[in-house]
Design an enzyme around this catalytic site. Structure first.
Site, PDB file in Angstrom:
ATOM      1  N   GLU A 133       0.837  -1.198   0.000  1.00 30.21           N
ATOM      2  CA  GLU A 133       0.000   0.000   0.000  1.00 30.21           C
ATOM      3  C   GLU A 133       0.875   1.253   0.000  1.00 30.21           C
ATOM      4  O   GLU A 133       1.866   1.301   0.724  1.00 30.21           O
ATOM      5  CB  GLU A 133      -0.923   0.008   1.231  1.00 30.21           C
ATOM      6  CG  GLU A 133      -2.017   1.045   1.136  1.00 30.21           C
ATOM      7  CD  GLU A 133      -2.961   1.023   2.344  1.00 30.21           C
ATOM      8  OE1 GLU A 133      -4.117   1.419   2.189  1.00 30.21           O
ATOM      9  OE2 GLU A 133      -2.526   0.621   3.432  1.00 30.21           O
ATOM     10  N   GLY A 267       3.374   1.682  10.870  1.00 25.14           N
ATOM     11  CA  GLY A 267       3.214   0.973  12.131  1.00 25.14           C
ATOM     12  C   GLY A 267       2.835  -0.472  11.875  1.00 25.14           C
ATOM     13  O   GLY A 267       3.369  -1.392  12.497  1.00 25.14           O
ATOM     14  N   ALA A 268       1.924  -0.678  10.922  1.00 27.28           N
ATOM     15  CA  ALA A 268       1.478  -2.028  10.565  1.00 27.28           C
ATOM     16  C   ALA A 268       0.715  -1.932   9.255  1.00 27.28           C
ATOM     17  O   ALA A 268       0.398  -0.840   8.779  1.00 27.28           O
ATOM     18  CB  ALA A 268       0.601  -2.622  11.663  1.00 27.28           C
ATOM     19  N   MET A 269       0.413  -3.106   8.680  1.00 27.85           N
ATOM     20  CA  MET A 269      -0.305  -3.157   7.404  1.00 27.85           C
ATOM     21  C   MET A 269      -1.277  -4.308   7.413  1.00 27.85           C
ATOM     22  O   MET A 269      -0.931  -5.449   7.727  1.00 27.85           O
ATOM     23  CB  MET A 269       0.701  -3.323   6.250  1.00 27.85           C
ATOM     24  CG  MET A 269       0.047  -3.455   4.884  1.00 27.85           C
ATOM     25  SD  MET A 269      -0.916  -1.980   4.472  1.00 27.85           S
ATOM     26  CE  MET A 269      -2.180  -2.686   3.411  1.00 27.85           C
ATOM     27  N   GLU A 270      -2.509  -4.015   6.998  1.00 33.37           N
ATOM     28  CA  GLU A 270      -3.651  -4.910   7.182  1.00 33.37           C
ATOM     29  C   GLU A 270      -3.813  -5.963   6.104  1.00 33.37           C
ATOM     30  O   GLU A 270      -4.949  -6.316   5.738  1.00 33.37           O
ATOM     31  CB  GLU A 270      -4.937  -4.083   7.264  1.00 33.37           C
ATOM     32  CG  GLU A 270      -5.322  -3.320   6.003  1.00 33.37           C
ATOM     33  CD  GLU A 270      -4.791  -1.914   5.888  1.00 33.37           C
ATOM     34  OE1 GLU A 270      -5.328  -1.132   5.085  1.00 33.37           O
ATOM     35  OE2 GLU A 270      -3.830  -1.591   6.612  1.00 33.37           O
ATOM     36  N   GLU A 304      -5.550  -2.937  12.948  1.00 28.74           N
ATOM     37  CA  GLU A 304      -5.332  -3.772  11.767  1.00 28.74           C
ATOM     38  C   GLU A 304      -6.399  -4.848  11.621  1.00 28.74           C
ATOM     39  O   GLU A 304      -6.838  -5.155  10.507  1.00 28.74           O
ATOM     40  CB  GLU A 304      -3.938  -4.402  11.815  1.00 28.74           C
ATOM     41  CG  GLU A 304      -2.803  -3.397  11.918  1.00 28.74           C
ATOM     42  CD  GLU A 304      -2.881  -2.293  10.886  1.00 28.74           C
ATOM     43  OE1 GLU A 304      -3.231  -2.582   9.723  1.00 28.74           O
ATOM     44  OE2 GLU A 304      -2.601  -1.125  11.240  1.00 28.74           O
ATOM     45  N   HIS A 307      -9.570  -3.689  10.115  1.00 31.76           N
ATOM     46  CA  HIS A 307      -9.470  -3.582   8.658  1.00 31.76           C
ATOM     47  C   HIS A 307      -9.875  -4.874   7.939  1.00 31.76           C
ATOM     48  O   HIS A 307     -10.207  -4.823   6.748  1.00 31.76           O
ATOM     49  CB  HIS A 307      -8.030  -3.285   8.254  1.00 31.76           C
ATOM     50  CG  HIS A 307      -7.683  -1.839   8.199  1.00 31.76           C
ATOM     51  ND1 HIS A 307      -8.410  -0.918   7.496  1.00 31.76           N
ATOM     52  CD2 HIS A 307      -6.637  -1.155   8.744  1.00 31.76           C
ATOM     53  CE1 HIS A 307      -7.837   0.272   7.607  1.00 31.76           C
ATOM     54  NE2 HIS A 307      -6.761   0.153   8.356  1.00 31.76           N
TER      55      HIS A 307
END
Length: 853
Positions: A133, A267-270, A304, A307
């Site tokens: 993303e 921070g993070a990715m879903e 996350e 999401h």
């Protein structure tokens, strides 16, 4: 350029990707093939998809009848496209597009990249991992890299022996290859967007899966960190159940892996079923970290997993609707953590977090939550506080105005109607409107499609009713802004009484308040859920100040925050704010203290010279000393987490802004004991004494902090000590930290934020800016693109006129394409701070000199 210049032709529709990728960790390269099942809706002589930073080995089409059409691949790096020029026409119907490709595992934390860690034996180990993303799937494999081109993904990873492979689906088979590797085939995904594809290969381990109502939940981590996974598993299991119940839809994947990565730009990715996190926001020992650090882990895991439904199951049609994903995930993150640990009072602390959105939305250069997005760079610019914090705030405001049950019914209706597909903002409003019968679209369109927010004025009318008016709120020193009106869904109450709904749709209106407008005191924005500021007429404000104990903690915090905002707007003096703040010496709530601390730090940084600071320190000491005396340095048997947080904050304020010699000496003693291994130091106090020591630290202190950063086994403690390096006031220490941001001493994911903190360092900020000017090219080459605007947020602290002018000139000459709007906002906020200094520094100095303390 228009959106059409960046959108792919619509007459070839992808349905399924059979993707085989073979990463070589030794050479940091990868090879792959993809077979994409497509529907050709009209005869074509070429097929156009996205590709970037790839070499194409060959391409052809095959029809259902076996017809093969060779294709000449043509790459256009500027347009980020791959055109397959066909030797003959492909007629309408079902075809499979075959492409061979290869690429490099890059070091920019985007696309398919390499992450590095040092194992227990001191050897460097490499991981291949992805971040797609917004528009980086095209860097990994040729694809239709647009969010509404959903398709099924069938992934196979071919990996060397001893490596763990993870993707979105569960493992279906593991087949040895002729050269001794393993071909790991994963289950088909549900139809989803390309930016959600995840590929992870490396010397990793996974916890035993726990069963969450039929969903296998694991944490994937580097070896030796399994003991830091249980809290994430606990939060993850809670959230999967909470969201399935809230949405009334089962989890849409076949398993859920939470993957801790040493290097990660966000921070993070879903990614559906394979969520990737920075280690610091997933792996944690709850007994060894400050409350804010533990809550951050819970927040990010909840965000996350929210999401998986809102973003993955139902996705925005195009990047202008990114807020639909991120704002709702932020809203649900807070709701879930509030349910997970009610004693944390998560909605109260959210009131302070949205201050960042207020700050941007008070500028002329703000933007609507949703606005037109054309290019990939513009898509990257959507990941800001307006998308996340303002978007979540207006959702919370709507939920509280409508009532939680009606709001949730609308969300369920929306998700059910658009599952496995795409939607737009109006689809959400229409679903909630259908569920509640309220004019949701009419109320909310202005909040999403119009920048800024209102200041609601409150007075008593001649007939005794409550008189409300509104105007756009802007900071003094900001650029010119257009007047605007919002439908304000307000909650109004006499303090301590039940609130009533008021929809302020015009410039002004009078309201019959239950109990009469004479009921005193009156609270507008009761409960603190509205995204607007309030300006009370003097008699009403005086009544509130006399009755602070009747207000909810978040209402007291908003009274402080609105008053400080009025100072920034030029409507109230900083001295008047200090008059108000001085009345909070007996305050016990952490949200109120956090709000006070933010304003006091701004006063210290922008308004005080050394002489004024000598007066400000004892004034601050008089404010915080009663709280420190009451709380002490050690937790009591009945202390909850928020009390521990407050203790840490008060110690920090006493040892920094108040410059209390006794507190500083005690902080040094406690910090020395902590470094020596003392287990009796409360983690919140440990974080506080580190801040105190670093803020006045010596060269020896710097060495100790640097060594702890390098050797800590705790992801949170290591990050805490890293960022503490940017607190040191000494120029030698600042220069050393600045130099480390461009070396492997600091990971590229963290270096921009260290540099941003140095820019905001009162003593070292000018030197940090000189470093940025001199190293701009190196910074751009090393730092992740998405982190540059966060780094530049530190420039808003450089509010002396000469330095601010240097910043303005440099940023005007060195554009940041992926965050042009955000950088414009930083520049405008810097001008606001320069104006604040010019307007208030002298009067504040006089106020402090006259303070009788």
């Amino acid at each position: 350029m228009t959106e059409d210049d960046f959108r792919l032709p619509r007459h070839v529709v992808p349905r399924r990707y059979d993707l085989r990728v073979e990463p070589d960790l030794d050479t940091a390269t990868f090879y792959g093939t993809v077979a994409i099942a497509v529907d050709v809706e009209q005869a074509v002589d070429e097929v156009v998809c996205n590709a970037l930073d790839l070499e194409i080995d060959g391409a052809w089409l095959v029809g259902l009848d076996g017809t093969r059409i060779e294709a000449e691949p043509r790459l256009d790096d500027e347009a980020e496209r791959l055109t397959l020029a066909l030797v003959s026409t492909a007629c309408p119907g079902a075809w499979t597009v075959h492409v061979g490709f290869r690429g490099v595992l890059n070091d920019k934390l985007a696309g398919f990249y390499r992450s590095v860690y040092t194992d227990a034996g001191g050897d460097e180990r490499l991981i291949a991992t992805t971040q797609m993303e917004a528009t980086d799937a095209r860097r990994v494999f040729p694809c239709w890299d647009e969010p509404d081109r959903k398709a099924v993904f069938a992934v196979t990873l071919v990996v060397a022996g001893g490596l763990l492979a993870v993707s979105n689906g569960g493992v279906l088979s593991e087949t040895p290859t002729d050269d001794g590797r393993m071909a790991v085939r994963f289950a088909d995904t549900v139809p989803m967007s390309t930016y959600l594809v995840a590929l992870v290969v490396g010397p990793l381990e996974a916890t035993e899966a726990i069963d969450v109502d039929g969903v296998a939940l694991r944490v994937v981590h580097v070896p030796g960190k399994a003991h830091l996974a249980p809290f994430a598993l606990e939060v993850g299991a809670f959230c999967l159940r909470y969201f399935a119940d809230y949405y009334a839809i089962a989890y849409p994947g076949d398993k859920c892996d939470l993957i801790a990565m040493p290097d990660f730009a966000f921070g993070a990715m879903e990614n559906l079923g394979a969520v990737i996190f920075r280690e610091q926001v997933l792996l944690v020992d709850p007994q060894a970290v400050a409350q804010a650090e533990l809550q951050r882990v819970a927040d990010v895991v909840a965000h996350e997993l929210a999401h998986m439904w809102f973003g993955d199951l139902v996705t925005m049609k195009w990047w202008n609707g990114l807020w639909l994903n991120e704002a709702f995930a932020t809203f649900m993150e807070v709701a879930a953590v509030h349910a997970f640990r009610p004693e944390w009072r998560r909605w109260d602390s959210f009131a302070t977090e949205r201050a960042a959105a207020y700050a941007v939305d008070s500028l002329a250069s703000t933007r609507p939550v949703e606005y037109p997005v054309h290019s990939p760079e513009e898509a990257e610019g959507m990941f800001d506080v307006l998308t996340y914090q303002k978007g979540a705030s207006v959702l919370r405001m709507l939920e509280q105005y409508l009532g939680p049950e009606g709001f949730r019914a609308g969300i369920r209706r929306y998700l059910a109607a658009h599952a496995y597909a795409n939607a737009e903002t109006t689809d959400l409003w229409d679903a909630i409107e259908e569920a509640t019968g309220e004019p949701v679209r009419r109320i909310m369109d202005a909040w999403i499609f119009q920048g800024g927010y209102p200041l609601v004025g409150v007075d008593r009318s001649d007939d005794g009713r409550l008189a409300l008016d509104q105007r756009r709120f802007v900071f003094a020193g900001a650029g010119p802004s257009e007047a605007a009106v919002w439908p304000v869904p307000a909650l109004v109450a006499a303090a301590g009484s039940r609130s009533q709904r008021v929809l302020l749709e015009k410039d002004a209106t009078d309201v019959d308040l239950d109990g009469g407008a004479e009921a005193s005191p009156v609270v507008v924005n009761a409960g603190g859920h509205g995204f607007y500021r309030v300006r009370y007429a003097p008699p009403l404000l005086a009544s509130l100040r006399r009755s602070l104990g009747l207000l909810a903690p978040v209402e007291r915090a908003l009274l402080v925050d609105d008053t400080w905002a009025a100072v920034l707007a030029g409507d109230t003096s900083a001295g008047a704010f200090l008059d108000l703040a001085g009345g909070f010496a007996t305050e016990v709530d952490h949200t109120v203290w956090a709000t006070l601390a933010g304003a006091l730090r701004a006063i210290d940084h922008h308004l005080l010279d050394d002489a004024s600071r000598c007066h400000f320190a004892p004034w601050t000491g008089a404010l915080v000393r009663p709280a420190l005396d009451r709380l002490g340095w050690q937790p009591g048997p009945g202390d909850d987490e928020r009390t521990r947080q407050t203790r840490g904050l008060v110690v920090t304020l006493a040892g920094t802004l108040a410059d209390d010699a006794d507190v500083i000496a005690r902080a040094r003693e406690v910090h020395h004991s902590y470094l020596a291994g003392a287990t009796t130091v409360d983690p919140d106090v440990a974080a506080a004494v580190l801040a105190v020591v670093a803020s006045s630290g010596s060269a020896d202190d710097y060495h100790a902090v640097l060594e702890r950063y390098r050797t800590s086994a705790s992801p949170q403690e290591a990050e805490r000590y890293l960022y503490a390096l940017a607190r040191f006031p000494g120029h030698d220490q600042a220069r050393r930290t600045l130099a480390m941001t461009l070396t492997d001493d600091i990971r590229s994911q963290s270096a921009p934020y260290v540099l941003g903190r140095l820019l905001a360092n009162r003593e070292a900020g000018a030197e940090a800016w000189t470093f940025v000017e001199a190293n701009w090219v190196a910074i751009g080459a090393r730092f992740p693109d998405n982190a540059i605007p966060g780094m530049l947020a530190g420039t808003t602290a450089l509010s002396t006129p000469a330095l601010a002018e240097r910043v303005e000139v440099f940023l005007a000459e060195h554009p940041v394409p992926q965050a042009g709007k955000t950088v414009d906002q930083h520049r405008e906020r810097l001008r606001v701070n320069v104006a604040l200094r010019a307007r208030e520094a002298g009067p504040v100095a006089g106020w402090l000199a006259d303070w009788p303390g």
